[in-house]
Motif scaffolding. Structure first.
Motif, PDB file in Angstrom:
ATOM      1  N   GLU A 101     -10.555  22.942  49.876  1.00  0.00           N
ATOM      2  CA  GLU A 101      -9.649  24.076  49.707  1.00  0.00           C
ATOM      3  C   GLU A 101      -8.613  24.194  50.816  1.00  0.00           C
ATOM      4  N   GLN A 102      -8.983  23.847  52.047  1.00  0.00           N
ATOM      5  CA  GLN A 102      -8.081  24.034  53.181  1.00  0.00           C
ATOM      6  C   GLN A 102      -7.279  22.784  53.523  1.00  0.00           C
ATOM      7  N   HIS A 103      -7.329  21.774  52.660  1.00  0.00           N
ATOM      8  CA  HIS A 103      -6.459  20.616  52.807  1.00  0.00           C
ATOM      9  C   HIS A 103      -5.110  20.918  52.178  1.00  0.00           C
ATOM     10  N   PRO A 104      -4.045  20.241  52.618  1.00  0.00           N
ATOM     11  CA  PRO A 104      -2.740  20.446  51.976  1.00  0.00           C
ATOM     12  C   PRO A 104      -2.789  20.053  50.508  1.00  0.00           C
ATOM     13  N   VAL A 105      -2.135  20.833  49.659  1.00  0.00           N
ATOM     14  CA  VAL A 105      -2.024  20.441  48.261  1.00  0.00           C
ATOM     15  C   VAL A 105      -1.140  19.201  48.178  1.00  0.00           C
ATOM     16  N   VAL A 106      -1.503  18.260  47.314  1.00  0.00           N
ATOM     17  CA  VAL A 106      -0.724  17.038  47.102  1.00  0.00           C
ATOM     18  C   VAL A 106      -0.563  16.826  45.598  1.00  0.00           C
ATOM     19  N   HIS A 107       0.089  15.742  45.223  1.00  0.00           N
ATOM     20  CA  HIS A 107       0.430  15.478  43.820  1.00  0.00           C
ATOM     21  C   HIS A 107       1.310  16.583  43.250  1.00  0.00           C
ATOM     22  N   VAL A 108       2.177  17.130  44.102  1.00  0.00           N
ATOM     23  CA  VAL A 108       3.139  18.139  43.661  1.00  0.00           C
ATOM     24  C   VAL A 108       4.551  17.596  43.860  1.00  0.00           C
ATOM     25  N   GLY A 109       5.407  17.822  42.882  1.00  0.00           N
ATOM     26  CA  GLY A 109       6.776  17.368  42.957  1.00  0.00           C
ATOM     27  C   GLY A 109       7.693  18.396  43.594  1.00  0.00           C
ATOM     28  N   HIS A 110       8.946  18.024  43.738  1.00  0.00           N
ATOM     29  CA  HIS A 110       9.923  18.914  44.351  1.00  0.00           C
ATOM     30  C   HIS A 110      10.066  20.210  43.565  1.00  0.00           C
ATOM     31  N   SER A 111      10.081  20.122  42.236  1.00  0.00           N
ATOM     32  CA  SER A 111      10.217  21.331  41.428  1.00  0.00           C
ATOM     33  C   SER A 111       8.992  22.228  41.545  1.00  0.00           C
ATOM     34  N   ASP A 112       7.828  21.634  41.739  1.00  0.00           N
ATOM     35  CA  ASP A 112       6.605  22.432  41.931  1.00  0.00           C
ATOM     36  C   ASP A 112       6.669  23.203  43.239  1.00  0.00           C
ATOM     37  N   ALA A 113       7.156  22.538  44.290  1.00  0.00           N
ATOM     38  CA  ALA A 113       7.294  23.203  45.589  1.00  0.00           C
ATOM     39  C   ALA A 113       8.302  24.341  45.496  1.00  0.00           C
ATOM     40  N   GLN A 114       9.406  24.117  44.800  1.00  0.00           N
ATOM     41  CA  GLN A 114      10.405  25.165  44.630  1.00  0.00           C
ATOM     42  C   GLN A 114       9.849  26.340  43.840  1.00  0.00           C
ATOM     43  N   ALA A 115       9.061  26.048  42.809  1.00  0.00           N
ATOM     44  CA  ALA A 115       8.485  27.121  41.987  1.00  0.00           C
ATOM     45  C   ALA A 115       7.512  27.966  42.791  1.00  0.00           C
ATOM     46  N   TYR A 116       6.681  27.320  43.595  1.00  0.00           N
ATOM     47  CA  TYR A 116       5.756  28.068  44.446  1.00  0.00           C
ATOM     48  C   TYR A 116       6.520  28.938  45.429  1.00  0.00           C
ATOM     49  N   ALA A 117       7.527  28.364  46.059  1.00  0.00           N
ATOM     50  CA  ALA A 117       8.297  29.105  47.054  1.00  0.00           C
ATOM     51  C   ALA A 117       8.946  30.339  46.425  1.00  0.00           C
ATOM     52  N   ALA A 118       9.522  30.187  45.235  1.00  0.00           N
ATOM     53  CA  ALA A 118      10.157  31.322  44.563  1.00  0.00           C
ATOM     54  C   ALA A 118       9.134  32.409  44.241  1.00  0.00           C
ATOM     55  N   TRP A 119       7.956  31.996  43.790  1.00  0.00           N
ATOM     56  CA  TRP A 119       6.886  32.957  43.487  1.00  0.00           C
ATOM     57  C   TRP A 119       6.467  33.718  44.734  1.00  0.00           C
ATOM     58  N   ALA A 120       6.448  33.040  45.851  1.00  0.00           N
ATOM     59  CA  ALA A 120       6.036  33.648  47.118  1.00  0.00           C
ATOM     60  C   ALA A 120       7.163  34.428  47.794  1.00  0.00           C
ATOM     61  N   GLY A 121       8.334  34.462  47.168  1.00  0.00           N
ATOM     62  CA  GLY A 121       9.468  35.144  47.773  1.00  0.00           C
ATOM     63  C   GLY A 121      10.055  34.391  48.950  1.00  0.00           C
ATOM     64  N   LYS A 122       9.938  33.075  48.916  1.00  0.00           N
ATOM     65  CA  LYS A 122      10.405  32.235  50.011  1.00  0.00           C
ATOM     66  C   LYS A 122      11.298  31.141  49.454  1.00  0.00           C
ATOM     67  N   ARG A 123      11.468  30.087  50.199  1.00  0.00           N
ATOM     68  CA  ARG A 123      12.265  28.936  49.804  1.00  0.00           C
ATOM     69  C   ARG A 123      11.780  27.729  50.577  1.00  0.00           C
ATOM     70  N   LEU A 124      12.335  26.565  50.275  1.00  0.00           N
ATOM     71  CA  LEU A 124      12.071  25.383  51.083  1.00  0.00           C
ATOM     72  C   LEU A 124      13.055  25.349  52.246  1.00  0.00           C
ATOM     73  N   ALA A 125      12.610  24.839  53.371  1.00  0.00           N
ATOM     74  CA  ALA A 125      13.502  24.666  54.522  1.00  0.00           C
ATOM     75  C   ALA A 125      14.472  23.533  54.262  1.00  0.00           C
ATOM     76  N   THR A 126      15.668  23.634  54.817  1.00  0.00           N
ATOM     77  CA  THR A 126      16.572  22.490  54.808  1.00  0.00           C
ATOM     78  C   THR A 126      16.032  21.431  55.768  1.00  0.00           C
ATOM     79  N   GLU A 127      16.568  20.217  55.668  1.00  0.00           N
ATOM     80  CA  GLU A 127      16.132  19.174  56.590  1.00  0.00           C
ATOM     81  C   GLU A 127      16.408  19.564  58.042  1.00  0.00           C
ATOM     82  N   VAL A 128      17.571  20.165  58.288  1.00  0.00           N
ATOM     83  CA  VAL A 128      17.909  20.560  59.654  1.00  0.00           C
ATOM     84  C   VAL A 128      16.941  21.623  60.158  1.00  0.00           C
ATOM     85  N   GLU A 129      16.646  22.628  59.334  1.00  0.00           N
ATOM     86  CA  GLU A 129      15.688  23.659  59.734  1.00  0.00           C
ATOM     87  C   GLU A 129      14.318  23.054  59.993  1.00  0.00           C
TER      88      GLU A 129
END
Length: 267
Positions: A101-129
Motif C-alpha cells: 500500500e505504501q509503495h508508489p503507484v505504477v503502471h499509470v499513464g500521463h492522463s491517469d496522473a493528470q486525472a488524479y491531480a485534478a480530483w485532488a485539486g492539484k496539478r502536475l509540476a512542470t519540469e522546471v518546478e
C-alpha cells in the motif's frame, strides 16, 4: 505538501548526458508539491471515489496490459509487456496493490496522473518546478544530497545496486520499488525525488536519443511524450546514471517504474 520558495537555480548539467545540456539558470515562483509520490493506497481511494479506469486497463496501446521489468527467467532482467497488468496487480497477476500500500503507484499513464491531480485539486509540476524541488535548495550539485553518490558508504535513494541488468544486490524478487519515505528527505523536506520511480511532469517534449537508459523498451512510441524526472529503482551506476535532479527522459506508456506526485499553486 511542502512549500517551495520562489528562487533561481542552476538547471540541467553539462557533466552527464546530452539531453540535460546546457546547465543554465532557471527560476520558479513559490509553489507547493507533495512530500512523497502518490502511493497505491492513495490511488486506490481515487479509483474508489471516481471509478477511474487507467490507460493500462483500457488498453489504448495494443490491448490491456503494461510493461514490467523483472527477472522473468533465469538470466538477466528485461522488459516484457504483460497482458492485463495494471496498478491493481503491479508485479504480476498473483500480486495485489494492497500488499504494498505504501509503495508508489505504477503502471499509470500521463492522463491517469493528470486525472488524479485534478480530483485532488492539484496539478502536475512542470519540469522546471520538479527539478527545483528535487535539488532541495542546493546549487549546481550532481545529486539531490550533494556532489558524491554515497553518504557514509550508503546510497540514500532506491536505485539498482549491482550489475544492471544481470545481478541486483537487493535480490531478484519483486517488487523493486520500496515504501515511500524509506530514505532521508532533501533540503525541502521531500522524499523519493531521486530513485524509486520516475515521475510524470506537466512538460511535453519530443523524443530524444538518450542511451544507455533504463527506460528503453521495445514498445516505446516515437512520438511526443511527457518528461519524466528523478530516475528509478532501475537506474544503476554501471548503466543509467539518471538518479539526479538534472536527469530527464520521455515517458509515453505505463510501466512498472513510472509514478507521479502532485503540485499546486500557492493559495
Amino acid at each position: 505538501m511542502r512549500v517551495i520558495p520562489g528562487h533561481t537555480f542552476e538547471m540541467g548539467s553539462d557533466r552527464f548526458y546530452p539531453e540535460e545540456r546546457p546547465a543554465r539558470p532557471a527560476s520558479v515562483s513559490t509553489f507547493r508539491i507533495d512530500a512523497t509520490p502518490v502511493t497505491n493506497a492513495m490511488f486506490a481511494r481515487f479509483v474508489e471515489v471516481t471509478g477511474h479506469v487507467t490507460e493500462a486497463e483500457r488498453g489504448e496501446d495494443g490491448g490491456p496490459g503494461s510493461l514490467l521489468f523483472a527477472f522473468h527467467d533465469a538470466g538477466a532482467a528485461s522488459w516484457r509487456f504483460i497482458d492485463g497488468l495494471s496498478w491493481q496487480t503491479p508485479h504480476g497477476h498473483a500480486s495485489r496493490w494492497n500488499s504494498i500500500e505504501q509503495h508508489p503507484v505504477v503502471h499509470v499513464g500521463h492522463s491517469d496522473a493528470q486525472a488524479y491531480a485534478a480530483w485532488a485539486g492539484k496539478r502536475l509540476a512542470t519540469e522546471v518546478e520538479w527539478e527545483a524541488a528535487a535539488r532541495g535548495g542546493l546549487q549546481g550539485c550532481d545529486y539531490a544530497w550533494g556532489d558524491t553518490l554515497t553518504i557514509d558508504d550508503r546510497i540514500p535513494a532506491s536505485i539498482w545496486e549491482g550489475d544492471f541488468p544481470s545481478s541486483r544486490t537487493q535480490g531478484r524478487e519483486l517488487p523493486f520499488t520500496t515504501p515511500v519515505a524509506s530514505h532521508e528527505p532533501n533540503g525541502f523536506g521531500l522524499f523519493d525525488m531521486i530513485g524509486n520511480v520516475w515521475e510524470w511532469t506537466a512538460t511535453k517534449a519530443p523524443p530524444f536519443d538518450a542511451k544507455p537508459s533504463c527506460c528503453g523498451t521495445e514498445r516505446q512510441i516515437e512520438a511526443e511524450g511527457g518528461v519524466i524526472k528523478g530516475g528509478s529503482h532501475l537506474c544503476a551506476p554501471n548503466w543509467c546514471r539518471r538518479y539526479r535532479p538534472a536527469a530527464r527522459q520521455i515517458g509515453t506508456v505505463p510501466t512498472s517504474h513510472i509514478g507521479f506526485r502532485c503540485a499546486a499553486d500557492l493559495s
